[in-house]
Design a protein around this motif. Structure first.
Motif, PDB file in Angstrom:
ATOM      1  N   LEU A 168       0.816  -1.025  -0.004  1.00 44.19           N
ATOM      2  CA  LEU A 168       0.116  -0.151  -0.050  1.00 44.19           C
ATOM      3  C   LEU A 168       0.872   1.211   0.122  1.00 44.19           C
ATOM      4  O   LEU A 168       2.031   1.502   0.481  1.00 44.19           O
ATOM      5  CB  LEU A 168      -1.020  -0.233   1.411  1.00 44.19           C
ATOM      6  CG  LEU A 168      -2.018  -1.151   1.547  1.00 44.19           C
ATOM      7  CD1 LEU A 168      -2.998  -0.745   2.635  1.00 44.19           C
ATOM      8  CD2 LEU A 168      -2.708  -1.291   0.165  1.00 44.19           C
ATOM      9  N   SER A 169       0.455   2.200  -0.722  1.00 40.67           N
ATOM     10  CA  SER A 169       1.103   3.576  -0.748  1.00 40.67           C
ATOM     11  C   SER A 169       0.798   4.246   0.682  1.00 40.67           C
ATOM     12  O   SER A 169      -0.167   3.687   1.639  1.00 40.67           O
ATOM     13  CB  SER A 169       0.596   4.654  -1.504  1.00 40.67           C
ATOM     14  OG  SER A 169      -0.845   4.748  -1.326  1.00 40.67           O
ATOM     15  N   GLU A 172      -2.948   5.321   0.698  1.00 50.09           N
ATOM     16  CA  GLU A 172      -3.709   4.021   1.059  1.00 50.09           C
ATOM     17  C   GLU A 172      -3.877   3.297   2.318  1.00 50.09           C
ATOM     18  O   GLU A 172      -4.849   3.051   2.865  1.00 50.09           O
ATOM     19  CB  GLU A 172      -3.423   2.839  -0.073  1.00 50.09           C
ATOM     20  CG  GLU A 172      -3.580   3.304  -1.633  1.00 50.09           C
ATOM     21  CD  GLU A 172      -3.039   2.313  -2.448  1.00 50.09           C
ATOM     22  OE1 GLU A 172      -3.491   1.954  -3.631  1.00 50.09           O
ATOM     23  OE2 GLU A 172      -1.944   1.731  -2.278  1.00 50.09           O
ATOM     24  N   LYS A 176      -7.077   2.942   5.205  1.00 48.19           N
ATOM     25  CA  LYS A 176      -7.085   1.713   5.892  1.00 48.19           C
ATOM     26  C   LYS A 176      -6.963   1.783   7.296  1.00 48.19           C
ATOM     27  O   LYS A 176      -7.763   1.284   8.141  1.00 48.19           O
ATOM     28  CB  LYS A 176      -6.417   0.555   5.256  1.00 48.19           C
ATOM     29  CG  LYS A 176      -6.489   0.088   3.902  1.00 48.19           C
ATOM     30  CD  LYS A 176      -7.923  -0.425   3.647  1.00 48.19           C
ATOM     31  CE  LYS A 176      -8.060  -0.428   2.044  1.00 48.19           C
ATOM     32  NZ  LYS A 176      -9.311  -1.091   1.787  1.00 48.19           N
ATOM     33  N   LYS A 207      -1.066  10.194   6.988  1.00 51.81           N
ATOM     34  CA  LYS A 207      -0.985  10.659   5.274  1.00 51.81           C
ATOM     35  C   LYS A 207      -0.143  11.639   5.247  1.00 51.81           C
ATOM     36  O   LYS A 207       0.601  11.840   4.013  1.00 51.81           O
ATOM     37  CB  LYS A 207      -2.214  10.898   4.820  1.00 51.81           C
ATOM     38  CG  LYS A 207      -2.605  11.305   3.565  1.00 51.81           C
ATOM     39  CD  LYS A 207      -3.843  11.526   3.103  1.00 51.81           C
ATOM     40  CE  LYS A 207      -4.034  11.791   1.446  1.00 51.81           C
ATOM     41  NZ  LYS A 207      -5.444  11.971   0.881  1.00 51.81           N
TER      42      LYS A 207
END
Length: 209
Positions: A168-169, A172, A176, A207
């Protein structure tokens, strides 16, 4: 002042651990001959037995080292956080961040299934304390602190696996994380408004952090 260099014994132990981090990402410890470990580390076979005794000792040392890194990261992130619910969520955010930044070591930890769950396990002191503080402040509702800890640890492990297995980035993973926090806190009986607010805040920190 110049930092003291590690002594020979420490360097040897670290070389063996580093070799383990690489080899264990692809194979179980049982499937790795000791000769492969010492060859990758560039040390003698006697050094392995002197430091770890056997493969079980080596496996335990690897797990403790990785869990120690994760706990140190969580402790640093939560150093100025007093609200126990925010500390609990901060721990989940930091394990997600660790998985993003340390894929190989995360895979090793997951492969060994090495997350000790007892209260007297030193690296679990923080999560037990935070769960107990949340209960005392009536921020969560649970009949069993022990089961609440197991529940939260399980969600953290599942989230780390999701990050590394799906590559996952950061964005992303943040999405989650937000979903998992809402799920986790809802399951612990946290009020809905608080759940979404703290989930949004923590996901934003991951993020943009």
């Amino acid at each position: 002042m110049e930092e003291a260099k590690p002594d020979r014994a420490t360097r040897t132990r670290n070389a063996l651990l580093n070799a383990g981090f690489e080899l264990l990402a692809d194979r179980s410890v049982e499937a790795i001959p000791i000769d492969d470990l010492i060859s990758a580390a560039g040390v003698g076979k006697g050094s392995f037995f002197n430091h770890f005794g056997d493969k079980d000792g080596f496996k335990a040392a690897i797990a403790i080292h990785i869990r120690g890194e994760i706990e140190a990261q969580i402790s640093h992130a939560n150093s100025d956080v007093e609200n126990p619910l925010e500390r609990l969520v901060g721990g989940m955010r930091e394990v997600t961040k660790y998985a993003l930044e340390n894929r190989t070591r995360t895979l090793v930890l997951l492969r060994m299934n090495a997350g000790a769950t007892t209260k007297d396990y030193p690296l679990n002191e923080g999560i037990f304390a935070d769960i107990e503080a949340c209960c005392a402040a009536d921020l969560i509702r649970t009949q069993s602190v022990e089961m609440a800890v197991l529940y939260w640890l399980g969600l953290c492990v599942a989230l780390m696996a999701l990050v590394v297995e799906n590559s996952l980035s950061q964005a992303e993973a943040a999405g989650k994380l937000q979903e998992m926090i809402v799920l986790g806190l809802t399951g612990l009986g946290t009020q809905e408004a608080s759940t979404h607010t703290i989930a949004n805040q923590s996901a934003s920190l991951l993020k943009h952090g």
